[in-house]
Design an enzyme around this catalytic site. Sequence first.
Site, PDB file in Angstrom:
ATOM      1  N   GLU A 195       9.300  58.203  -2.675  1.00 48.70           N
ATOM      2  CA  GLU A 195       8.485  57.522  -3.276  1.00 48.70           C
ATOM      3  C   GLU A 195       7.035  58.076  -3.312  1.00 48.70           C
ATOM      4  OE1 GLU A 195      10.223  53.352  -1.595  1.00 48.70           O
ATOM      5  OE2 GLU A 195       8.631  54.466  -0.316  1.00 48.70           O
ATOM      6  N   ASP A 235      18.880  46.972  -2.557  1.00 48.79           N
ATOM      7  CA  ASP A 235      20.182  46.580  -2.218  1.00 48.79           C
ATOM      8  C   ASP A 235      20.208  44.987  -1.769  1.00 48.79           C
ATOM      9  OD1 ASP A 235      19.558  45.884   1.010  1.00 48.79           O
ATOM     10  OD2 ASP A 235      18.365  47.663   0.337  1.00 48.79           O
TER      11      ASP A 235
HETATM   12  N1  SAH Z   1      18.601  55.257   5.194  1.00 49.13           N
HETATM   13  C1  SAH Z   1      17.230  55.295   5.141  1.00 49.13           C
HETATM   14  C2  SAH Z   1      16.834  53.936   5.831  1.00 49.13           C
HETATM   15  C3  SAH Z   1      15.300  53.694   5.640  1.00 49.13           C
HETATM   16  S1  SAH Z   1      14.782  52.084   6.394  1.00 49.13           S
HETATM   17  C4  SAH Z   1      16.725  56.436   5.844  1.00 49.13           C
HETATM   18  O1  SAH Z   1      17.301  56.980   6.889  1.00 49.13           O
HETATM   19  O2  SAH Z   1      15.567  56.923   5.252  1.00 49.13           O
HETATM   20  C5  SAH Z   1      14.634  51.111   4.774  1.00 49.13           C
HETATM   21  C6  SAH Z   1      13.394  51.163   4.091  1.00 49.13           C
HETATM   22  O3  SAH Z   1      13.499  50.656   3.000  1.00 49.13           O
HETATM   23  C7  SAH Z   1      12.314  50.339   5.006  1.00 49.13           C
HETATM   24  O4  SAH Z   1      10.933  51.074   4.414  1.00 49.13           O
HETATM   25  C8  SAH Z   1      12.219  49.198   4.509  1.00 49.13           C
HETATM   26  O5  SAH Z   1      11.047  48.561   4.078  1.00 49.13           O
HETATM   27  C9  SAH Z   1      13.059  48.961   3.062  1.00 49.13           C
HETATM   28  N2  SAH Z   1      14.327  48.402   2.925  1.00 49.13           N
HETATM   29  C10 SAH Z   1      15.158  48.597   1.826  1.00 49.13           C
HETATM   30  N3  SAH Z   1      16.318  47.586   2.029  1.00 49.13           N
HETATM   31  C11 SAH Z   1      16.061  46.882   3.131  1.00 49.13           C
HETATM   32  C12 SAH Z   1      16.859  45.997   4.083  1.00 49.13           C
HETATM   33  N4  SAH Z   1      17.902  45.695   3.460  1.00 49.13           N
HETATM   34  N5  SAH Z   1      16.369  45.771   5.130  1.00 49.13           N
HETATM   35  C13 SAH Z   1      15.249  46.138   5.645  1.00 49.13           C
HETATM   36  N6  SAH Z   1      14.347  46.991   5.027  1.00 49.13           N
HETATM   37  C14 SAH Z   1      14.786  47.465   3.909  1.00 49.13           C
END
Ligand code: SAH
Length: 258
Positions: free
Chosen positions: A15, A219
């Site tokens: 981002e 998601d």
């Molecule tokens: N697979 C990714 C996970 C990132 S954590 C990685 O390994 O880099 C998820 C990030 O997206 C966080 O910044 C959170 O704010 C956001 N996010 C998106 N979907 C989410 C969900 N279902 N639950 C919690 N945070 C979520």
Amino acid sequence: MAARPLAIVSAMHEELRALLPALSATQPVTLAGRHFHVGVMHGEPVVLVLSGIGKVAAATTATLLIQAFDARALVFTGVAGGLGAGVRVGDVVVARQLLQHDMDASPLFPRFEVPLTGRSRFAADALLSVAQASASLRCMARATELLGAAHMADFGITDPRVHEGLVLSGDRFVATAAESRALVDALPDALAVEMEGAALAQVCADFDRPFAVLRTISDRADESAHTDFNRFIVDVASVYTRVIVSDWLDSTSRATGE
Ligand code: SAH
């Protein structure tokens, strides 16, 4: 004295990477392991930073932006899981209120209340949020042109919308339908769940600093939440963020006559 910057905070590298090319006269500043990119974007003094993921990372970053950079407003951009009915992948949510869904000091304090503040919900700045929502609406109207029909079809995005309301934050990636159902049962007006916004909100409330939180729905916070997560950020969320932030800064610049 240099003009106070607008701060733009991202949780993830992809981002931030989409925003950096639009920043000029960049000066790097490193504090607490974070790289702050200080410069000018669309005529406005801006500081861009990667907060990292989770509430503590966001709180530390917000505190530094206020104390070390005297940011005049903070905008958090990122992705979130959709909770509300009709909040779909590819939509944008602008937070009007934020709540820490994993805060629970009951029975000493009501569930969700931040102890000793008397509050569970922290309000985003109304003007800043309206500006983000307006820029988001203009972006959604151009979604097909911006994303391309192929990417939209890949992610099942049709007719993307902008929602405004309650966003939940907690130190947990919500990836089961059972957990998202439990969140909606407890907080029926929740639109989306993420991991940083409410922490930034609490810090901004302490310092009385305006902020907004802008999230693209990546998601539905269920078992399919991991699917193509990083690709979604690159192909969809980062494109939205770049366009919405540019549009917002352009209108801010025009309003201040710079
Ligand atoms: N697979 C990714 C996970 C990132 S954590 C990685 O390994 O880099 C998820 C990030 O997206 C966080 O910044 C959170 O704010 C956001 N996010 C998106 N979907 C989410 C969900 N279902 N639950 C919690 N945070 C979520």
